[in-house]
Design an enzyme around this catalytic site. Structure first.
Site, short mmCIF file in Angstrom:
data_model
loop_
_atom_site.label_atom_id
_atom_site.label_comp_id
_atom_site.label_asym_id
_atom_site.label_seq_id
_atom_site.Cartn_x
_atom_site.Cartn_y
_atom_site.Cartn_z
N SER A 1 0.84 -1.20 0.00
CA SER A 1 0.00 0.00 0.00
C SER A 1 0.87 1.25 0.00
CB SER A 1 -0.93 0.00 1.22
OG SER A 1 -0.20 -0.21 2.41
N THR B 1 -39.75 26.09 -11.68
CA THR B 1 -40.04 24.71 -11.30
C THR B 1 -40.19 23.96 -12.61
OG1 THR B 1 -42.44 24.93 -11.31
CG2 THR B 1 -41.34 25.46 -9.23
N SER C 1 -12.82 26.44 -28.10
CA SER C 1 -12.94 25.22 -28.89
C SER C 1 -11.78 25.17 -29.89
CB SER C 1 -14.27 25.23 -29.63
OG SER C 1 -14.21 24.37 -30.76
N LYS D 1 -16.50 29.87 -29.94
CA LYS D 1 -16.98 29.23 -28.71
C LYS D 1 -16.30 29.75 -27.44
CE LYS D 1 -19.49 26.26 -28.18
NZ LYS D 1 -19.34 24.81 -28.34
N ASN E 1 -16.57 28.04 -23.76
CA ASN E 1 -17.19 26.89 -23.09
C ASN E 1 -17.03 26.94 -21.58
OD1 ASN E 1 -17.95 25.75 -25.56
ND2 ASN E 1 -15.97 24.73 -25.80
N GLU F 1 -18.53 22.60 -15.90
CA GLU F 1 -18.84 21.23 -16.31
C GLU F 1 -18.05 20.21 -15.51
OE1 GLU F 1 -20.07 21.52 -20.96
OE2 GLU F 1 -18.07 22.19 -20.43
N GLN G 1 -7.48 -2.29 3.57
CA GLN G 1 -6.45 -1.46 2.94
C GLN G 1 -7.03 -0.70 1.74
OE1 GLN G 1 -2.24 -2.79 2.80
NE2 GLN G 1 -2.59 -3.01 0.61
N LYS H 1 -8.34 3.55 1.45
CA LYS H 1 -7.64 4.83 1.38
C LYS H 1 -7.69 5.55 0.05
CE LYS H 1 -4.46 2.99 4.69
NZ LYS H 1 -5.26 1.76 4.55
N1 ARG Z 1 -1.29 -1.37 5.01
C1 ARG Z 1 -2.27 -1.87 5.88
C2 ARG Z 1 -3.61 -1.15 5.67
O1 ARG Z 1 -3.60 -0.16 5.03
C3 ARG Z 1 -1.83 -1.68 7.28
C4 ARG Z 1 -2.40 -2.66 8.26
C5 ARG Z 1 -1.84 -4.01 7.99
N2 ARG Z 1 -2.24 -4.95 8.97
C6 ARG Z 1 -2.10 -6.24 8.79
N3 ARG Z 1 -2.52 -7.02 9.73
N4 ARG Z 1 -1.61 -6.76 7.69
O2 ARG Z 1 -4.65 -1.59 6.09
#
Ligand code: ARG
Length: 485
Positions: free
Chosen positions: A26, A158, A280, A286, A288, A293, A325, A328
């Site tokens: 990650s 409306t 454009s 144009k 735009n 948008e 994970q 995020k």
């Molecule tokens: N990179 C992991 C996450 O974002 C961190 C936690 C990892 N925990 C584990 N037991 N492998 O969730």
């Protein structure tokens, strides 16, 4: 062998497949949590020393190393390696390089499960404050535009059909009201995000005499999450964040859609400043409304991230699973998207050119005074349904003859209802607008009051943001000073 190469390698006889490393990592996205990861670790190790779980000497060496790593990261000297897997292991690997085996004491009484939940919450609390500030600024820009055009009437709609005259300021204030609720939602969420999961360990708590409240206090958090299993496994705060941003985007998207419509030749109500429009590549004439948008179109990805995370969470058994994970990237992207849009919106709104004359003409066209004529009959004692019917016939006859109300003599009007010959009739959009002087109505006096009430609340929100930022800065400055542990 994983033994030497992975911090968790003890029980493994083989290294992980290289594709597994790629899938598992990650780091490419959670490196963004680096600062918060280190601050969380500083708070943790300070508590470990205070509770006698690690020696003060070891804790100092760890804290010193962590601060050095933070400087490396901020000066972009830190070597992020995919093989480290995630930001938590990257920092720990570097700490070991810097201070040797003592680094291994930092993770006492902690798991990456409570660590990542903490990092994400610390990051999100800053994100909320930044977005809250952006919302305040967007709302203030709308208020500025509204205040500068308090004398402008327009047709209210409306079904996208001209309905009744309203003040442009009233219409704009409707968006301010929405943004104020968006802001309030984030402010409320802040209190739920700003709680520490640290001490939950992997899931069950930890067998050490920890002080969870003390850690929360060091990080300027409002308290701890009570249940250790909940603390490491739920991401409802991330769902709420995405839901709040989705609702905000739905509002911004509606505003954007109106601006797109209003800037078209068909409406001709506004013109974007050249700095907030594009041309454009084929049609030289144009101009735009690309900015508006994109404001409208980018709602799609934010909504998508909400559905994405709901789908990840649904059906996950307690407690931590690696699926988490996946929480995020969508949140980061939603934040980046909305934060940028909230910065573009204020200058775009402030530089809009408003075609007052065009709006005023449209405000009285298409029989927008019909309801007010019916209401005038009602005030003369006619039941509303009877008045509605009479004015309906009047409108139909005008349409058939290509006339407007203003073209008709009293005698002609009396053919539709006798009372129309005698009573005072509304003639202009301003008559209609002024007739609606009550809280929430489009009467100029009440619209003026509503604008200033919003202004007052927005400056209150600015203070709320400032208070929290100061508390966070003070807590972090302390953690980064040599005074602790
Ligand atoms: N990179 C992991 C996450 O974002 C961190 C936690 C990892 N925990 C584990 N037991 N492998 O969730």
């Amino acid at each position: 062998m994983n033994g030497p190469s992975k911090l968790w390698g003890g029980r493994f006889q083989k290294p992980t497949h290289e594709l597994v490393d790629q899938l598992n990592a990650s780091l490419p996205f959670d490196r963004r949590l680096a600062r918060h990861d280190i601050l969380g670790s500083l708070a943790h190790v300070t508590m470990l020393a205070r509770q006698g779980i690690v020696s003060r000497e070891d804790a100092r060496a760890i804290a010193h190393g962590l601060r050095a790593i933070l400087r490396e990261i901020e000066e972009e000297r830190f070597d992020f390696r995919l093989a480290d897997e995630d930001i938590h292991l990257s920092v720990e690997r570097r700490l070991r390089e810097l201070i040797g085996p003592t680094a291994g004491r930092l993770h006492t009484a902690r798991s990456r499960n409570d660590q990542v939940a903490l990092d994400f919450r610390l990051w999100m609390r800053d994100a909320i404050l930044e977005l809250a500030e952006g919302i305040v600024e967007a709302a203030q820009a709308l208020l500025d535009l509204a205040e500068a055009h308090q004398d402008v009437v327009m047709p209210g709609y409306t079904h996208l059909q001209r309905a009744q005259p309203v003040l442009l300021a009233h219409h704009l204030h409707a968006y301010v009201a929405m943004l104020e609720r968006d802001l309030a939602r984030l402010q409320e969420l802040y209190g739920r995000v700003n709680r520490s999961p640290l001490g939950a360990g992997a899931l069950a708590g930890v067998p050490y005499p920890i002080d969870r409240e003390f850690v929360a206090g060091l990080l300027a958090m409002d308290g701890i999450l009570e249940n250790s299993i909940d603390a490491v496994s739920d991401r409802d705060f991330a769902l709420e964040f995405l839901a709040d941003l989705s609702i905000l985007m739905a509002h911004l998207s509606r505003l954007a859609e109106e601006l797109v419509l209003w800037s078209s030749s068909e409406f001709g109500f506004i013109e974007f400043d050249d700095a907030f429009a594009t041309g454009s590549s084929i049609m030289p004439q144009k101009k735009n409304p690309d900015v508006a948008e994109l404001l409208r179109g980018k709602s799609g990805r934010v909504f998508g991230h909400l559905i994405g995370l709901l789908t990840v969470l649904k059906g996950l058994p307690l407690a931590y699973n690696k699926d988490l994970q996946e929480d995020k990237e969508g949140v980061f992207d939603a934040f980046d998207t909305v934060a940028l849009l909230l910065r573009v919106l204020p200058p775009m709104v402030r530089t809009l050119r408003i075609d007052r004359a065009h709006l005023a003409a449209a405000a009285e066209a298409s029989f927008t005074l019909a309801t007010d004529i019916a209401d005038a009959l009602v005030r003369a004692g006619v039941p509303f349904r009877e008045a509605h019917e009479a004015v309906g016939r009047l409108v139909a006859s005008c349409i058939a003859k290509g006339k407007t109300f203003a073209d008709l003599e009293r005698a002609e009007l009396a053919r539709f209802h006798p009372a129309l010959a005698t009573i005072e009739l509304p003639r202009t959009a301003w008559d209609a607008v002024r007739a609606r002087e009550h809280p929430g109505g489009t009467g100029p006096m009440h619209v003026g009051r509503a604008l200033s009430a919003s202004r007052g609340r927005l400056s209150g929100a600015r203070e709320w943001i400032g208070e929290r930022r100061r508390a966070i800065d003070a807590a972090f400055a302390r953690l980064l000073s040599e005074e602790l542990p």
